[in-house]
Design an enzyme around this catalytic site. Structure first.
Site, mmCIF file in Angstrom:
data_model
loop_
_atom_site.group_PDB
_atom_site.id
_atom_site.type_symbol
_atom_site.label_atom_id
_atom_site.label_comp_id
_atom_site.label_asym_id
_atom_site.label_seq_id
_atom_site.Cartn_x
_atom_site.Cartn_y
_atom_site.Cartn_z
ATOM 1 N N SER A 7 0.607 -1.236 0.134
ATOM 2 C CA SER A 7 0.002 0.253 0.422
ATOM 3 C C SER A 7 1.026 1.461 0.213
ATOM 4 O O SER A 7 1.851 1.272 0.889
ATOM 5 C CB SER A 7 -1.065 -0.305 0.722
ATOM 6 O OG SER A 7 -1.216 1.446 1.270
ATOM 7 N N HIS A 32 -1.287 -1.281 -4.256
ATOM 8 C CA HIS A 32 -2.539 -1.047 -3.413
ATOM 9 C C HIS A 32 -2.619 0.736 -3.018
ATOM 10 O O HIS A 32 -1.779 1.348 -2.471
ATOM 11 C CB HIS A 32 -2.798 -1.610 -2.218
ATOM 12 C CG HIS A 32 -3.660 -1.182 -1.545
ATOM 13 N ND1 HIS A 32 -5.220 -2.313 -1.916
ATOM 14 C CD2 HIS A 32 -3.819 -0.290 -0.303
ATOM 15 C CE1 HIS A 32 -5.848 -1.856 -1.642
ATOM 16 N NE2 HIS A 32 -5.425 -0.911 0.235
ATOM 17 N N ASP A 34 -4.685 3.794 -1.837
ATOM 18 C CA ASP A 34 -5.751 4.189 -1.191
ATOM 19 C C ASP A 34 -6.365 5.411 -1.239
ATOM 20 O O ASP A 34 -5.523 6.439 -1.772
ATOM 21 C CB ASP A 34 -5.392 3.915 0.419
ATOM 22 C CG ASP A 34 -5.430 2.320 0.435
ATOM 23 O OD1 ASP A 34 -6.461 1.873 0.492
ATOM 24 O OD2 ASP A 34 -3.792 2.049 1.097
ATOM 25 N N MET A 36 -8.638 8.209 -0.178
ATOM 26 C CA MET A 36 -9.968 8.828 1.100
ATOM 27 C C MET A 36 -10.002 10.671 0.493
ATOM 28 O O MET A 36 -9.402 11.015 0.332
ATOM 29 C CB MET A 36 -8.958 8.416 1.885
ATOM 30 C CG MET A 36 -8.139 7.150 2.209
ATOM 31 S SD MET A 36 -7.210 7.308 3.979
ATOM 32 C CE MET A 36 -6.247 5.666 3.695
ATOM 33 N N HIS A 65 -8.754 0.945 -3.514
ATOM 34 C CA HIS A 65 -9.389 0.879 -2.614
ATOM 35 C C HIS A 65 -9.764 2.537 -2.339
ATOM 36 O O HIS A 65 -9.194 2.913 -2.381
ATOM 37 C CB HIS A 65 -8.462 0.659 -1.254
ATOM 38 C CG HIS A 65 -9.061 0.324 -0.809
ATOM 39 N ND1 HIS A 65 -8.384 0.047 0.668
ATOM 40 C CD2 HIS A 65 -10.646 0.249 -0.423
ATOM 41 C CE1 HIS A 65 -9.555 0.024 1.519
ATOM 42 N NE2 HIS A 65 -10.249 0.337 1.189
ATOM 43 N N MET A 67 -11.953 4.886 -0.791
ATOM 44 C CA MET A 67 -12.671 5.511 0.521
ATOM 45 C C MET A 67 -13.425 6.273 0.749
ATOM 46 O O MET A 67 -13.222 7.185 0.807
ATOM 47 C CB MET A 67 -11.665 5.428 1.493
ATOM 48 C CG MET A 67 -11.172 3.399 2.218
ATOM 49 S SD MET A 67 -9.922 3.683 2.696
ATOM 50 C CE MET A 67 -8.092 3.237 1.686
ATOM 51 N N MET A 136 -11.450 -5.566 5.421
ATOM 52 C CA MET A 136 -10.460 -4.626 6.758
ATOM 53 C C MET A 136 -10.608 -5.150 7.902
ATOM 54 O O MET A 136 -11.125 -5.258 8.324
ATOM 55 C CB MET A 136 -11.086 -3.581 6.632
ATOM 56 C CG MET A 136 -11.514 -2.597 5.017
ATOM 57 S SD MET A 136 -9.676 -2.274 3.845
ATOM 58 C CE MET A 136 -9.129 -1.835 6.030
ATOM 59 N N ASP A 174 -6.559 -5.981 4.672
ATOM 60 C CA ASP A 174 -5.826 -4.844 4.750
ATOM 61 C C ASP A 174 -6.036 -4.760 5.766
ATOM 62 O O ASP A 174 -7.356 -4.501 6.271
ATOM 63 C CB ASP A 174 -6.817 -4.231 3.798
ATOM 64 C CG ASP A 174 -5.845 -2.744 2.528
ATOM 65 O OD1 ASP A 174 -4.815 -2.392 3.452
ATOM 66 O OD2 ASP A 174 -7.397 -1.917 2.780
HETATM 67 C C1 DX5 Z 1 -6.553 1.746 5.900
HETATM 68 C C2 DX5 Z 1 -5.398 1.989 4.428
HETATM 69 C C3 DX5 Z 1 -4.413 0.024 4.273
HETATM 70 C C4 DX5 Z 1 -3.668 1.025 4.652
HETATM 71 C C5 DX5 Z 1 -2.333 -0.780 5.289
HETATM 72 O O1 DX5 Z 1 -7.309 2.187 5.570
HETATM 73 O O2 DX5 Z 1 -6.719 0.644 3.199
HETATM 74 O O3 DX5 Z 1 -4.401 -0.064 2.330
HETATM 75 O O4 DX5 Z 1 -2.408 1.127 3.779
HETATM 76 O O5 DX5 Z 1 -1.452 -0.248 5.631
HETATM 77 P P1 DX5 Z 1 -0.889 -0.919 7.347
HETATM 78 O O6 DX5 Z 1 -0.339 -1.919 5.765
HETATM 79 O O7 DX5 Z 1 0.083 -0.330 7.863
HETATM 80 O O8 DX5 Z 1 -1.719 -1.492 7.939
HETATM 81 ZN ZN ZN Z 2 -6.778 -0.010 1.274
#
Ligand code: DX5
Ligand code: ZN
Length: 220
Positions: A7, A32, A34, A36, A65, A67, A136, A174
């Site tokens: 990620s 990956h 993210d 947001m 991903h 969010m 998650m 994740d």
């Molecule tokens: C959190 C993200 C993850 C995050 C995971 O909301 O969706 O993808 O980057 O990070 P680690 O592996 O450090 O928990």
């Molecule tokens: Zn994620």
């Protein structure tokens, strides 16, 4: 076969090209990403321009991903930016069927995610249409949190569904995945392991990826 999806959230944002190259050379399968919006989760990351800037720097599959409260409105721009797969949350305000259709009509793989307090069974009506289900294993929003082992029955449920229905469903976990927790996640049936801090927090990304794969029972 277990796939590793580092990620980018835990990467150094001033060196994204190099960070991406490092994990690609280190044996990652997907990147990956993210996304947001500051509403669905209390954090803001990046938009499609960051994704498109990286697109021609790597052959890694772009696993986006979302969010976002309103995922449907962003499908087209992330598809254009170079996403290969978009995963959106069941808990978003989306019309689920419309959002699945929009992602598929862009020619992308489609995934759906559930937050820790959401039962994986809510995905059941949609599973036949999905390429991936994401469990998650932390509250979404931030990297570096502790893995929640109590999420593993959801992974087992999804793996059982895929077996019983003979569907090639990818099951992603994740949050808090590292060289210790990967073992239980893989044993429960997860086959796409997202790891942010465990990979980008390590000096040697190749070693970090191998350690996660070994923990998951894969030759590395
Ligand atoms: C959190 C993200 C993850 C995050 C995971 O909301 O969706 O993808 O980057 O990070 P680690 O592996 O450090 O928990
Ligand atoms: Zn994620």
């Amino acid at each position: 076969m277990i796939q590793i999806a580092p990620s980018l959230l835990s990467a150094d944002f001033s060196r994204l090209e190099q960070e991406t190259a490092d994990v690609e050379a280190g044996g990652a399968d997907l990147l990956h990403l993210d996304v947001m919006d500051g509403h669905f989760v209390p954090n803001i990351t990046f938009g499609p321009c960051v994704v498109s800037s990286l697109r021609d720097k790597t052959k890694l599959l772009f696993d986006v991903h979302f969010m976002l409260c309103d995922p449907l409105s962003y499908v087209a721009s992330f598809a254009k930016a170079g996403a290969d797969m978009i995963t959106f949350h069941y808990e978003s305000d989306a019309d689920v069927q419309k959002t699945i259709d929009a992602i598929k009509s862009e020619g992308l793989k489609v995934g759906m995610a559930v937050k820790p307090r959401t039962d994986a069974a809510v995905l059941a009506p949609f599973l036949p249409q999905l390429d991936m289900a994401l469990v998650m294993t932390v509250e979404p929003g931030f990297g570096g949190q502790r893995f929640m082992p109590q999420m593993l029955p959801k992974v087992e449920y999804l793996r059982r569904w895929a077996k019983e229905n003979r569907r090639p469903l990818w099951i992603q976990v994740d949050g808090g995945i590292d060289a210790v927790t990967a073992k239980a996640a893989a044993a429960a049936g997860a086959d796409v392991l997202v790891a942010g801090s465990a990979v980008f927090g390590a000096q040697d990304r190749c070693q970090a990826i191998r350690a996660i794969l070994r923990s998951a029972g894969e030759e590395a």
